[in-house]
Design an enzyme around this catalytic site. Structure first.
Site, PDB file in Angstrom:
ATOM      1  N   ASP A 176       0.999  -1.187   0.057  1.00 26.85           N
ATOM      2  CA  ASP A 176      -0.171   0.025   0.041  1.00 26.85           C
ATOM      3  C   ASP A 176       0.913   1.382  -0.033  1.00 26.85           C
ATOM      4  O   ASP A 176       1.996   1.267   0.429  1.00 26.85           O
ATOM      5  CB  ASP A 176      -1.110   0.144   1.098  1.00 26.85           C
ATOM      6  CG  ASP A 176      -2.120   0.687   0.979  1.00 26.85           C
ATOM      7  OD1 ASP A 176      -2.212   1.331  -0.234  1.00 26.85           O
ATOM      8  OD2 ASP A 176      -2.765   1.251   2.242  1.00 26.85           O
ATOM      9  N   GLY A 177       0.258   2.201  -0.430  1.00 27.00           N
ATOM     10  CA  GLY A 177       0.935   3.529  -0.478  1.00 27.00           C
ATOM     11  C   GLY A 177       0.043   4.649   0.193  1.00 27.00           C
ATOM     12  O   GLY A 177      -1.130   4.596   0.020  1.00 27.00           O
ATOM     13  N   GLU A 236       2.244   3.628  -4.310  1.00 25.40           N
ATOM     14  CA  GLU A 236       1.691   2.363  -4.541  1.00 25.40           C
ATOM     15  C   GLU A 236       2.869   1.488  -5.531  1.00 25.40           C
ATOM     16  O   GLU A 236       3.032   0.466  -5.050  1.00 25.40           O
ATOM     17  CB  GLU A 236       0.631   2.486  -5.196  1.00 25.40           C
ATOM     18  CG  GLU A 236      -0.649   3.298  -4.677  1.00 25.40           C
ATOM     19  CD  GLU A 236      -1.494   2.398  -3.484  1.00 25.40           C
ATOM     20  OE1 GLU A 236      -1.087   1.229  -3.428  1.00 25.40           O
ATOM     21  OE2 GLU A 236      -2.165   3.037  -2.833  1.00 25.40           O
ATOM     22  N   ASP A 295      -4.515  -2.571  -3.274  1.00 26.54           N
ATOM     23  CA  ASP A 295      -5.552  -1.941  -3.369  1.00 26.54           C
ATOM     24  C   ASP A 295      -5.570  -0.772  -4.445  1.00 26.54           C
ATOM     25  O   ASP A 295      -6.420  -0.002  -4.528  1.00 26.54           O
ATOM     26  CB  ASP A 295      -6.160  -1.377  -2.048  1.00 26.54           C
ATOM     27  CG  ASP A 295      -5.371  -0.216  -1.302  1.00 26.54           C
ATOM     28  OD1 ASP A 295      -4.279   0.394  -2.010  1.00 26.54           O
ATOM     29  OD2 ASP A 295      -5.544   0.146  -0.200  1.00 26.54           O
ATOM     30  N   HIS A 316      -9.131  -0.430   3.035  1.00 27.02           N
ATOM     31  CA  HIS A 316      -9.999  -0.022   4.254  1.00 27.02           C
ATOM     32  C   HIS A 316     -10.921  -1.062   4.318  1.00 27.02           C
ATOM     33  O   HIS A 316     -12.309  -0.603   4.614  1.00 27.02           O
ATOM     34  CB  HIS A 316     -10.404   1.441   4.096  1.00 27.02           C
ATOM     35  CG  HIS A 316      -9.051   2.061   3.802  1.00 27.02           C
ATOM     36  ND1 HIS A 316      -8.237   2.596   4.623  1.00 27.02           N
ATOM     37  CD2 HIS A 316      -8.686   2.710   2.764  1.00 27.02           C
ATOM     38  CE1 HIS A 316      -7.325   3.041   4.114  1.00 27.02           C
ATOM     39  NE2 HIS A 316      -7.450   3.358   3.086  1.00 27.02           N
ATOM     40  N   ASP A 322      -1.502  -0.421   4.938  1.00 29.59           N
ATOM     41  CA  ASP A 322      -1.864   1.373   5.029  1.00 29.59           C
ATOM     42  C   ASP A 322      -1.291   1.750   6.460  1.00 29.59           C
ATOM     43  O   ASP A 322      -0.716   3.011   6.323  1.00 29.59           O
ATOM     44  CB  ASP A 322      -3.246   1.134   5.141  1.00 29.59           C
ATOM     45  CG  ASP A 322      -3.879   2.527   5.155  1.00 29.59           C
ATOM     46  OD1 ASP A 322      -3.737   3.211   4.362  1.00 29.59           O
ATOM     47  OD2 ASP A 322      -4.633   2.892   6.376  1.00 29.59           O
TER      48      ASP A 322
END
Length: 154
Positions: A9-10, A47, A69, A124, A134
């Site tokens: 994740d970024g 990302e 994501d 999320h 995250d």
């Protein structure tokens, strides 16, 4: 060939702004978490960089299932945008240069020896490993002034 799961994740505080990335690598009972970031960057760059940082840790060819994501990252691979961009000299159909060329080239080099499967996960949404990534990315981005510059960001 070893089978490795990678979650990435970024995050960015502002876009552009201070950014962070997080990744979790899983192989059998082995778990490795990593994070970092840059002083001034974009969410999309983070990302992509999360995936690069994780894959570059692998010491031998592996079968990788990479969970993200980021539709941008997943679609670039699964819809073959990335390979079409490379073939077209990193120019999009509209004649504009592709964003993040430096990272896309590095991503391709990193995944080249591996068998890569990309999986999009809803962010999320109670995916434990995505949530952990995250948290790592957000914490890294919060270090703002302690972060190095993103020399590839223009």
């Amino acid at each position: 060939m070893k089978s490795v799961q990678i979650y990435t994740d970024g995050a960015c505080k502002g876009n552009p702004g201070p950014g962070g990335y997080g990744a979790v690598l899983l192989y059998k009972t082995y778990r490795r978490e990593l994070s970092g970031g840059f002083r001034h960057t974009t969410n999309n760059r983070m990302e992509i960089f999360a995936a690069i940082a994780a894959v570059e840790l692998l010491n031998e060819p592996c079968e990788i299932t990479l969970y993200s994501d980021s539709s941008y990252l997943v679609n670039a691979v699964t819809k073959r945008w990335l390979y079409n961009w490379k073939r077209s000299g990193w120019v999009k159909r509209d004649g504009q240069p592709v964003n993040n060329i430096d990272l896309w080239k590095r991503f391709l080099a990193a995944v080249e020896p591996h068998k890569l499967h990309m999986v999009w996960v809803k962010g999320h949404a109670d995916n434990v490993e995505n949530s952990r990534c995250d948290a790592l990315a957000v914490a890294a981005a919060a270090r703002r002034n302690a972060l190095p510059p993103d020399t590839g960001f223009r």
